[in-house]
Every structure is written in structure tokens, then in C-alpha cells.
Design a protein around this motif. Structure first.
Motif, PDB file in Angstrom:
ATOM      1  N   UNK A 174      20.781  -6.104  -1.826  1.00 41.62           N
ATOM      2  CA  UNK A 174      19.504  -6.463  -2.435  1.00 41.62           C
ATOM      3  C   UNK A 174      18.956  -7.741  -1.818  1.00 41.62           C
ATOM      4  N   UNK A 175      19.847  -8.670  -1.482  1.00 42.60           N
ATOM      5  CA  UNK A 175      19.419  -9.935  -0.853  1.00 42.60           C
ATOM      6  C   UNK A 175      18.802  -9.669   0.519  1.00 42.60           C
ATOM      7  N   UNK A 176      19.402  -8.777   1.299  1.00 43.52           N
ATOM      8  CA  UNK A 176      18.880  -8.442   2.619  1.00 43.52           C
ATOM      9  C   UNK A 176      17.507  -7.795   2.491  1.00 43.52           C
ATOM     10  N   UNK A 177      17.348  -6.903   1.535  1.00 43.62           N
ATOM     11  CA  UNK A 177      16.053  -6.251   1.326  1.00 43.62           C
ATOM     12  C   UNK A 177      14.996  -7.264   0.904  1.00 43.62           C
ATOM     13  N   UNK A 178      15.372  -8.226   0.060  1.00 48.05           N
ATOM     14  CA  UNK A 178      14.424  -9.250  -0.352  1.00 48.05           C
ATOM     15  C   UNK A 178      14.015 -10.107   0.839  1.00 48.05           C
ATOM     16  N   UNK A 179      14.959 -10.432   1.721  1.00 49.83           N
ATOM     17  CA  UNK A 179      14.659 -11.231   2.908  1.00 49.83           C
ATOM     18  C   UNK A 179      13.699 -10.479   3.825  1.00 49.83           C
ATOM     19  N   UNK A 180      13.955  -9.193   4.063  1.00 49.86           N
ATOM     20  CA  UNK A 180      13.065  -8.399   4.918  1.00 49.86           C
ATOM     21  C   UNK A 180      11.674  -8.264   4.297  1.00 49.86           C
ATOM     22  N   UNK A 181      11.607  -8.024   3.003  1.00 52.48           N
ATOM     23  CA  UNK A 181      10.322  -7.906   2.318  1.00 52.48           C
ATOM     24  C   UNK A 181       9.565  -9.226   2.369  1.00 52.48           C
ATOM     25  N   UNK A 182      10.268 -10.332   2.157  1.00 50.19           N
ATOM     26  CA  UNK A 182       9.627 -11.650   2.202  1.00 50.19           C
ATOM     27  C   UNK A 182       9.107 -11.941   3.601  1.00 50.19           C
ATOM     28  N   UNK A 183       9.871 -11.561   4.621  1.00 50.87           N
ATOM     29  CA  UNK A 183       9.415 -11.787   5.997  1.00 50.87           C
ATOM     30  C   UNK A 183       8.160 -10.975   6.287  1.00 50.87           C
ATOM     31  N   UNK A 184       8.133  -9.721   5.876  1.00 48.63           N
ATOM     32  CA  UNK A 184       6.944  -8.883   6.123  1.00 48.63           C
ATOM     33  C   UNK A 184       5.723  -9.430   5.399  1.00 48.63           C
ATOM     34  N   UNK A 185       5.878  -9.852   4.147  1.00 49.22           N
ATOM     35  CA  UNK A 185       4.747 -10.430   3.425  1.00 49.22           C
ATOM     36  C   UNK A 185       4.331 -11.772   4.017  1.00 49.22           C
ATOM     37  N   UNK A 186       5.299 -12.549   4.470  1.00 48.97           N
ATOM     38  CA  UNK A 186       4.965 -13.831   5.103  1.00 48.97           C
ATOM     39  C   UNK A 186       4.201 -13.605   6.403  1.00 48.97           C
ATOM     40  N   UNK A 187       4.582 -12.594   7.173  1.00 50.16           N
ATOM     41  CA  UNK A 187       3.851 -12.269   8.404  1.00 50.16           C
ATOM     42  C   UNK A 187       2.439 -11.797   8.077  1.00 50.16           C
ATOM     43  N   UNK A 188       2.300 -11.019   7.015  1.00 53.47           N
ATOM     44  CA  UNK A 188       0.978 -10.566   6.598  1.00 53.47           C
ATOM     45  C   UNK A 188       0.100 -11.764   6.224  1.00 53.47           C
ATOM     46  N   UNK A 189       0.641 -12.696   5.470  1.00 56.97           N
ATOM     47  CA  UNK A 189      -0.123 -13.893   5.093  1.00 56.97           C
ATOM     48  C   UNK A 189      -0.437 -14.778   6.277  1.00 56.97           C
ATOM     49  N   UNK A 190       0.527 -14.931   7.187  1.00 59.44           N
ATOM     50  CA  UNK A 190       0.306 -15.769   8.369  1.00 59.44           C
ATOM     51  C   UNK A 190      -0.767 -15.158   9.261  1.00 59.44           C
ATOM     52  N   UNK A 191      -0.691 -13.869   9.481  1.00 62.23           N
ATOM     53  CA  UNK A 191      -1.678 -13.231  10.349  1.00 62.23           C
ATOM     54  C   UNK A 191      -3.052 -13.210   9.683  1.00 62.23           C
ATOM     55  N   UNK A 192      -3.102 -12.988   8.386  1.00 65.29           N
ATOM     56  CA  UNK A 192      -4.395 -13.005   7.692  1.00 65.29           C
ATOM     57  C   UNK A 192      -5.050 -14.375   7.818  1.00 65.29           C
ATOM     58  N   UNK A 193      -4.269 -15.437   7.656  1.00 63.56           N
ATOM     59  CA  UNK A 193      -4.856 -16.774   7.794  1.00 63.56           C
ATOM     60  C   UNK A 193      -5.330 -17.014   9.216  1.00 63.56           C
ATOM     61  N   UNK A 194      -4.559 -16.575  10.200  1.00 52.84           N
ATOM     62  CA  UNK A 194      -4.970 -16.741  11.595  1.00 52.84           C
ATOM     63  C   UNK A 194      -6.212 -15.953  11.940  1.00 52.84           C
ATOM     64  N   UNK A 195      -6.290 -14.720  11.468  1.00 54.17           N
ATOM     65  CA  UNK A 195      -7.462 -13.881  11.737  1.00 54.17           C
ATOM     66  C   UNK A 195      -8.695 -14.469  11.073  1.00 54.17           C
ATOM     67  N   UNK A 196      -8.562 -14.933   9.844  1.00 58.28           N
ATOM     68  CA  UNK A 196      -9.720 -15.517   9.171  1.00 58.28           C
ATOM     69  C   UNK A 196     -10.180 -16.794   9.863  1.00 58.28           C
ATOM     70  N   UNK A 197      -9.255 -17.564  10.402  1.00 61.21           N
ATOM     71  CA  UNK A 197      -9.655 -18.748  11.167  1.00 61.21           C
ATOM     72  C   UNK A 197     -10.390 -18.349  12.443  1.00 61.21           C
TER      73      UNK A 197
END
Length: 146
Positions: free
Chosen positions: A2-25
Motif C-alpha cells: 500500500x505504501x508503494x502504491x501511495x508513493x506512485x500515486x503521489x508522484x503521478x499527481x505531483x507531476x500533474x500539478x507540476x506540469x499544470x503550473x508550468x503550462x499555465x506559466x
């Protein structure tokens, strides 16, 4: 597991947020320069963020694994570690954007590096918020060795 799945999910959401901020800039810079219409860019932003975040998550998977392994091994739970890691990750990723800017003849070195650095900071905050605050907690839950 479950910890590994949470880490992978957090990374994917973090990439989504990082890319969204970059695209909006980037979109904001194009609109401010008058190089693009806001309505036309709004149509392109959604697919660009979704597909780009999957690509970003795949490209940065190995460096992020190293960041996460170090955090889990040393139980690094501080926001500062994830901010610095995200900043370094963003600046290293900006090398590709800078090379693209040189190839297209645009002199955007500082802007590209700034956008990638800010995106990396966004990644660090989102990842810390989702999974980083409990890094290494599984080690505290292990029974004592006999």
C-alpha cells in the motif's frame, strides 16, 4: 504494498500539478506577449497537461525513485528536503527545454529555467503533502528485532 502504491500515486499527481503550473506559466507568457489568443490556448491546455504529466512521470521516474528511496531510508520528512529535491529535479529537467530553445532560435534560457524550477517546487510541495510527510514511517511500525 500500500505504501508503494501511495508513493506512485503521489508522484503521478505531483507531476500533474507540476506540469499544470508550468503550462499555465508558459501560456500566460504567450498571452502577455500577444503571441496567442487566450481562447485557442485554453483548448490546448487540457490535453497538453494530461498527456505531458504522464510523459513527465515516466521520464523522471528514475531520479524520483532515488529521491524517494533516500527519503524513505533516512526518514526525511521535512518540507525543505522535498523543495530542494524538486528544485534540482526541475533544473535538471530544464536542460532539455533550454536545448529546445536554442534549436528554435529563441533566447528563453532564464524563462525556461525559471518555469522548470517553479514546476519542481510545485512537485516537491504536492509530493510532500501526499506521501513525504510519512517517509520512513513503516520502519517505526516494525516489531523490534530479537
Amino acid at each position: 504494498m500500500a505504501r508503494v502504491m501511495m508513493i506512485l500515486f503521489a508522484h503521478c499527481l505531483a507531476c500533474l500539478g507540476a506540469l499544470a503550473s508550468g503550462v499555465f506559466l508558459l501560456v500566460g507568457l504567450d498571452v502577455l506577449k500577444g503571441a496567442a489568443e487566450p481562447e485557442a490556448l485554453a483548448i490546448a491546455v487540457g490535453p497538453m497537461v494530461l498527456l505531458g504529466s504522464l510523459l513527465l512521470a515516466g521520464v523522471q521516474f528514475i531520479p524520483v525513485c532515488l529521491i524517494v528511496l533516500l527519503a524513505e531510508w533516512r526518514s526525511l520528512r521535512g518540507l525543505r528536503y522535498y523543495l530542494v529535491s524538486g528544485l534540482v529535479l526541475g533544473l535538471v529537467s530544464s536542460l532539455g527545454g533550454i536545448e529546445y530553445g536554442k534549436a528554435s532560435g529563441e533566447d528563453l534560457l532564464g524563462v525556461v529555467a525559471l518555469i522548470y524550477a517553479l514546476s519542481g517546487l510545485v512537485w516537491g510541495v504536492i509530493y510532500w503533502r501526499m506521501a513525504g510527510r510519512t517517509a520512513g514511517a513503516w520502519r517505526d511500525a516494525l516489531p523490534p528485532a530479537k
